[in-house]
Scaffold this active site. Structure first.
Site, PDB file in Angstrom:
ATOM      1  N   SER A1088      46.293  84.787  39.293  1.00 48.21           N
ATOM      2  CA  SER A1088      47.124  84.839  38.073  1.00 48.21           C
ATOM      3  C   SER A1088      48.116  85.997  38.031  1.00 48.21           C
ATOM      4  CB  SER A1088      46.245  84.915  36.803  1.00 48.21           C
ATOM      5  OG  SER A1088      45.391  83.810  36.716  1.00 48.21           O
ATOM      6  N   GLU A1269      45.280  80.814  35.458  1.00 47.35           N
ATOM      7  CA  GLU A1269      43.905  80.321  35.614  1.00 47.35           C
ATOM      8  C   GLU A1269      43.103  80.243  34.325  1.00 47.35           C
ATOM      9  OE1 GLU A1269      42.086  82.123  39.513  1.00 47.35           O
ATOM     10  OE2 GLU A1269      43.337  83.617  38.522  1.00 47.35           O
TER      11      GLU A1269
END
Length: 1338
Positions: A1088, A1269
């Protein structure tokens, strides 16, 4: 070698241009022709079986029956090129392009943010385009139907549907067009802080800016084809290939002659059954007969007693024909037609229904057929024809079982199907249950018909037929016979269920598994039918027949298919922000328009280079065995085969000691790569792998399940452990203790673009250019370097864009790149390696299945005092990322809860399955399901609601996590409270309880889940990033950085950063690709943080450049950017700068059990409401509200897209995505037919996403956060809503909760959990007495 006989010319059109193919091979599909011969690569290869819609194109044909042009969508991967004689094909390139004119469909899907990775987009565009060619203003139902056969793994579907909705007839249920405000915004929720904020936006695009749809601008049907259709060629057309001859007669007489001459030759129309069978079984039919030009096979005859439909009619045409009959005839005559229509709406996707024929469906006799059971009970008749004449046979069980006495003779063909009208006092119903609502093969389907004696409830005739419970469609004749004369009442129901379970028996080892579930459905469906008939009788005579209890009535209703609606809320940019500054605005994805036109180039779209070879991998068929010998001789003799690459050909390192690139001496799983064939074409390479003979000797032990691994002490790495407080002492002081188990299945990445790589060796210095679909080009570069034993600086990896990754393209592409590079070096020629979907799923592994045990101690008020969790993940046969996944799982297990006494332990099991690897969320979605399941168990034991226990145990004040990192829960609490408020949770909880009191067979559930997601890698070095920014003398700017475009919009965000820093419009800027030659030593785009760290590096580079330009700008403040750049060049100021970010500090000491492993947290909360059908296990997602803490979003359109996409992917993990393995370790679920990712009909009816406003984090670029995520775990809110609904059913039925949680919550799991009289009456098998079809690996 003799030359094949001369073929006829194949004439058709592609995008308005005439195509004449003189030596066409019948084995070539339209997809291959488009991509490889005419180089129209917008049509994508993703599954090769018609199940994903990525290769959708439009075919137009003149219909001889209606004398109209018919436009229909098809999947090009299944269509044999020879079937297109006289057709016009339109691909995504043919409807518009960036260089000429965009079609409104292309423009709207891009500007509505309906593309992320873009691999599925051309297929989506063509499905919508075809819909609009048939219906200028479609209804929403038609739009949902059109997109039902298209899969997307990135977006979550909502924005795709929004773009299509702009073409629809104005909906009556939304006032947005009239009032300017969406009805979903008008709810009484205005008390919340989000609604009070005046700077909150709910529009991600401006519909008024879209160009209008002008039907006069569409491609016309080619006049030449119209002339051909009106004066059809009566002669037989023959196309000879290397192995197959395609014969297309022009008249019925010729067809019958050919069938008599070639009785073994199958008739082929849609190729939806024959095509996949030929591919999976390797079957070749030397002669194929195509009846496509025989108009007699498409005729429809309406008579007073029934309907005769030509066998050549497509299922889509059959649906229209039946719908017309239903609208014209009285209801009593259309019972069978209504039942067929019900199943035709959910059978496959629109493209398959357009291709598959009624005759093909009947003749294929699939055991899972949806239509055949209804046709059987409806007393359908098959009209057969041959040179000898015509005859009729009943469509019954004997025919469907293939009994010779009831079958077609070899020389006969099916001309039409006669379906009689129903009559008064006749009732026909259809039932099916599949893994998901649409585009999924049924586990069990059924057709049921009863005729009652007039004006009584006495059974005169009864017919029950089932699909999915045997090798063919099965009828329950004995049961039906015994029930004739019985009244339609409760004792009859009991007797019928008993008889059915005796007659429709299914062995425990039955193919497809789910045996007890299928047995239950056999009787559950009959119960539904029983109720339906009672209800109809009540309508006919309300006094004579008994009332159905209101609480039972909901059992009669199927879940409707409705398009999702929702509101997306985000904070508007500051009113003082320059209009030129794009940061914080919903900017369209840089490649959005190219995705929509098919002009975005993916790895396999790169044109073939000179002397290129194709590589296909040979994999192990054994789970654990010694390789005795490999015989390559037959393969090497085949035409076109150049070489076979084995471990002996590797000049450098063959992977790691315990993780070989190519197997040596021993294989550790089915799917392990042993060698690779290189040939001139992919077809030749695929034929060659069938000829490689490998002999094995089985080795012991063979371990597949986590339980077996624990028994054999088979682990990949040491245990990971975190502990705080005194757990043993705490357990002694609590009021109650509960112990439970959680089983979470694995998950396949199912990126739309499979693994693929092109390796091009250069003529000097051992240089290689590698074009690869990867999240980590530097890892590919390093692996190839060590494999070939050449320096890294000779290898350049290029990544233009990736068609989805989700973690599956972090480590694996290096393996494929290295093997292809060995082939390129050995042969001296370029190598292209493109994995088929089946091979990709077999070889690459996915999310780790998990088995967790918990012991939780708590007070009677719900306060948890002690929690002990032990986790085991199934790592597969090699280490891969399993150790890091175990670490992250343990670090993140506490989620949002502050529990003073904790012990978390985790192990990664070594099994004989393909190695599992990184997957979005990296352990968090599996592990935290255990924590939330504990909460649910505590709530059940305390008699409290789960949300009360969650709130009671959440972090409340600044504190330390289990690993001693400081944590401030302020934003977490805000997200939780906002979610409670925006979802109207408490009032809806009361409504759910009221609904459940009133309904026995349907139950609703609601759940709200908090989330504390830690972002990043737990190591500082993994957070570094670099960028290179060039300013050219014309003022244009080229930005390169170390991140890879996976669909998450990283390139778009990087240009937004550069635009702000250089104070230039984004139109001045360009990103070409990610390359190891421009930015070296990069870190994987994962965890991320891609936009975070690369954004910092781009910012740094731009600031360096602006600092250099400062004196020039000061000297000429009124000058233009171009003036300043020209002056800088004249003054010899460097206009190129490297930006660098050293990374967030992160560390973890596992010895001490403490550290600061994560730079920051993303907080969120999701509330979901569902309704379940206790009789079938099906569920409907009613509503989801997500609040996500994005701080200051760089691009709210992209960030909301990431949240929605990850949520839907998580929802798939927890509800439909189920991997099935054989007892020998072979993965069964290797394509979209067997493995069900969410479709457009799985999205919640109401889907609201809000980005929490006004939060700051000075650590990151412009206070933004990485959201790639975190949304994944919020999909568990659907799982816990289902759990809540099941708990309501169990409570009503006095079923004791057992605290064993299994994910995914498939219809099987839900149905069997809602135990009732029907689950109790089914026979149960002793597992020791048979070998199961599949085994649970978690």
């Amino acid at each position: 070698m003799s030359c094949p006989p001369k073929s006829d010319d194949l004439v058709f059109f592609v995008n308005g241009r005439k195509v004449i193919e003189r030596n066409v091979d019948p084995e070539v599909t339209l997809l291959n022709f488009l991509r490889k011969i005419v180089r129209l690569t917008g049509t994508k290869y993703a599954c090769g079986r018609g199940g994903c819609g990525a290769c959708t194109v439009m075919v137009s044909k003149h219909d001889p029956v209606s004398a109209k042009i018919r436009h229909f969508s098809i999947t090009a991967c299944l269509v044999p090129i020879c079937s297109l004689y006289g057709a016009a094909v339109t691909t995504v390139e043919g409807i518009g392009s960036i260089n000429t004119r965009l079609h409104p469909v292309q423009e709207r899907i891009a500007r509505s943010h309906g593309t992320q990775c873009g691999f599925c987009t051309p297929g989506m565009v063509m499905s919508m385009y075809t819909l609009l060619r048939n219906h200028l203003q479609p209804s929403e139902e038609q739009l949902m139907e059109a997109l039902g056969g298209n899969l997307c793994r990135c977006t979550g579907y909502r924005p795709i549907l929004e773009s299509g909705r702009t073409f629809c007839v104005e909906s009556t249920d939304c006032q947005k067009k009239r009032t300017g405000k969406c009805c979903l915004d008008l709810e009484g929720n205005d008390s919340s802080s989000l609604s009070r904020e005046s700077d909150i936006c709910t529009d991600l695009f401006v519909e008024e800016e879209f160009q209008p749809l002008d039907p006069t601008q569409e491609l016309i049907f080619p006049p030449e084809l119209l002339r051909m259709a009106k004066n059809p060629e009566k002669q037989t057309l023959t196309f000879h290939g290397e192995r197959v001859t395609w014969i297309s007669p022009g008249t019925l007489k010729d067809l019958l002659e050919l069938k008599a001459k070639h009785p073994e030759a199958p008739l082929i129309l849609g190729n939806t059954s024959l095509g996949p069978a030929m591919k999976s079984q390797g079957r070749v039919h030397p002669i194929l007969l195509s009846p496509a030009r025989i108009s007699e096979l498409s005729m429809v005859f309406k008579a007073s007693d029934g309907l005769t439909i030509g066998a050549g009619c497509s299922l889509a045409q059959v649906k229209d024909i039946l719908a017309e009959q239903v609208s014209e005839l009285p209801e009593e005559k259309t019972q069978t037609y209504r039942a067929l229509l019900k199943h035709l709406k959910s059978l496959a996707g629109q493209q398959i229904r357009n291709m598959a024929s009624l005759g093909g469906h009947v003749i294929s006799r699939h055991c899972y057929s949806d239509l055949n059971p209804i046709l059987v009970v409806g007393n359908a008749t098959l009209n057969l024809i041959s040179e000898e004449g015509t005859r009729q046979i009943p469509l019954n069980d004997h025919f469907l079982a293939g009994l010779a006495s009831a079958d077609l003779k070899p020389e006969e063909i099916l001309e039409s199907v006669y379906i009689p009208h129903s009559q008064k006092w006749e009732f026909v119903s259809a039932f099916r249950q599949a893994q998901c609502q649409q585009n999924a093969l049924a586990d069990v389907s059924a057709g049921m018909r009863v005729i009652l004696e007039e004006a009584t409830d006495t059974i005169k005739e009864l017919s029950l037929s089932y699909g999915g419970v045997g090798e063919s469609t099965i009828g329950a004749h004995k049961s039906c016979q015994q029930l004739i004369g019985r009244p339609w009442n409760e004792p009859m129901l009991e007797e019928a269920c008993r008889l059915l379970l005796e007659e429709v028996s299914l062995p425990g080892w039955a193919p497809g598994g789910r045996v007890e579930f299928k047995r239950t459905l056999v009787v559950s469906f009959f119960f539904k039918f029983y109720l339906e008939v009672l209800q109809e009788l009540k309508k006919l005579d309300s006094h004579h027949y008994p009332e159905i209890s209101d609480r039972f009535l909901s059992a009669l209703e199927d879940f409707p298919v409705t398009g999702p609606r929702g509101v997306q809320r985000y904070q508007n940019v500051d009113s003082h922000q320059s209009l030129q500054d794009p940061v914080g605005r919903p900017i369209m994805h840089l490649s959005g328009l190219k995705h929509a036109t098919g002009e975005a180039i993916f790895c396999d779209d790169i044109p073939m280079v000179d002397r290129e070879l194709f590589m296909v991998l040979v994999t192990s068929t054994k789970a654990h065995a010694k390789i005795i010998s490999i015989d390559l001789s037959e393969a090497l003799e085949l035409p076109g085969v150049v070489d076979v690459i084995t471990a002996e050909d590797i000049p450098g390192t063959n992977g790691a000691e315990d993780d070989k690139l190519l197997a040596v001496d021993e294989v550790l799983c089915v799917g392990q790569i042993i060698c690779a064939v290189v040939a001139e074409t992919d077809v030749q390479a695929k034929r060659a792998i069938e000829k490689i003979k490998i002999t094995y000797k089985d080795l012991e032990p063979i371990i597949f399940t986590i339980n077996d691994a624990i028994k054999h002490n088979s682990f990949l790495c040491p245990e990971k452990k975190l502990e705080q407080g005194n757990i043993e002492e705490a357990f002694e002081k609590v009021d109650q203790i509960v112990e439970g188990e959680v089983h979470v299945g694995g998950q396949e990445h199912f990126y739309m673009e499979t693994q693929r790589v092109i390796v091009i060796p250069k003529a000097e210095d051992k240089e290689l250019d590698i074009y690869v679909s990867t999240q980590d080009p530097a890892h590919v570069q390093k692996t190839v370097s060590s494999t070939l034993n050449i320096p890294i600086n000779r290898i350049t990896c290029h990544v233009k864009r990736v068609g989805g990754g989700f973690g599956g393209k972090v480590g694996r592409p290096a393996v494929f790149g290295a093997i292809a590079a060995v082939g390129a070096i050995k042969t001296g020629r370029p190598i292209r390696l493109v994995l088929d979907r089946e091979d990709d799923m077999l070889i690459t592994g996915g999310r780790h299945p998990l088995f967790g045990k918990y012991k939780v101690g708590f007070m009677n008020n719900g306060r948890i005092k002690a929690l002990d969790i032990e986790c085991f993940i199934n790592g597969g046969c090699t280490l891969d990322d399993s150790e890091q996944v175990t670490e992250f799982l343990i670090l993140k297990l506490e989620n949002a809860y502050k529990i003073r006494n904790l012990r978390f332990r985790g192990r990664a099991c070594m099994t004989n399955l393909p190695s599992n690897t990184a997957f979005r969320g990296f352990g968090f979605p599996q592990g935290t399901l255990i924590t939330e399941s504990c909460i649910t168990a505590v709530a059940a034991k305390c008699g409290l609601l789960p949300e009360e226990v969650r709130e009671k145990n959440m972090y409340k004040t600044i504190d330390k996590t289990i690993y001693k990192q400081a944590f401030n829960p302020e934003t977490l609490i805000r997200c939780w409270n906002e979610c409670l408020d925006k979802s109207s949770f408490h009032s809806r909880r009361i409504q759910v309880e009221e609904f459940n009191k009133k309904n026995y067979w349907k139950k609703k559930g609601i759940a709200i889940i908090p989330m504390k997601f830690s972002v990043g890698f737990a190591a500082t070095s993994y957070h570094q990033a670099a960028a290179l920014v060039h300013i050219y003398t014309d003022g244009s700017v080229l930005v390169t950085h170390g991140g890879n475009e996976l669909g998450q919009g990283i390139h778009t965000k990087m240009l937004q950063v550069a635009s702000r820093e250089l104070k230039l419009p984004m139109s001045y800027m360009h990103i070409c690709e990610t390359s190891t030659a421009t930015v070296p030593n990069t870190i994987a785009t994962a965890a991320s943080i891609g936009s975070d760290v690369n954004g910092k590096a781009v910012q740094n580079a731009c600031q360096i450049l602006l600092k250099r330009l400062e004196p020039i700008i000061k000297k000429n403040p009124g000058g233009t950017w171009e003036d300043w750049i020209e002056a800088a060049f004249e003054q010899r100021i460097s206009l190129s700068a490297t930006g660098y970010f050293r990374g967030y500090k992160a560390n973890m000491d596992w010895e001490k059990g403490e550290g600061d492993p994560f730079p920051y947290y993303v907080h969120g909360a999701a509330c979901s409401e569902v309704e379940i059908d206790c009789l079938t296990g099906a569920h409907k997602k009613i509503r989801t509200d997500i609040i996500m803490d994005a701080c200051c979003s760089l691009n709210p359109a992209i960030d909301i897209g990431q949240v929605e996409g990850s949520f839907i992917q998580g929802m798939g993990l927890y509800t439909t995505e189920e991997l099935k393995y054989s007892p020998e370790g072979v993965l069964y679920s290797r394509g979209p037919d067997e493995y069900k990712i969410p479709t457009i009909t799985d999205v919640p009816e109401e889907f609201n996403v809000s980005l929490l406003p006004s939060s700051q984090t000075p650590l990151t670029i412009y206070s933004s956060k990485g959201l790639g995520e975190s949304g994944m775990f919020l999909g568990s809110s659907v799982f816990f809503a289902i759990t809540d609904a099941v708990a309501a059913a169990c409570k009503e039925r006095d079923i004791v909760e057992d605290f064993i949680v299994k994910s995914p919550a498939t219809p099987e799991q839900v149905r069997m959990a809602c135990a009732d009289r029907f689950t109790e009456m089914i026979p149960r098998d002793d597992p020791k007495t048979f070998k199961p079809w599949s085994i649970p690996i978690a």
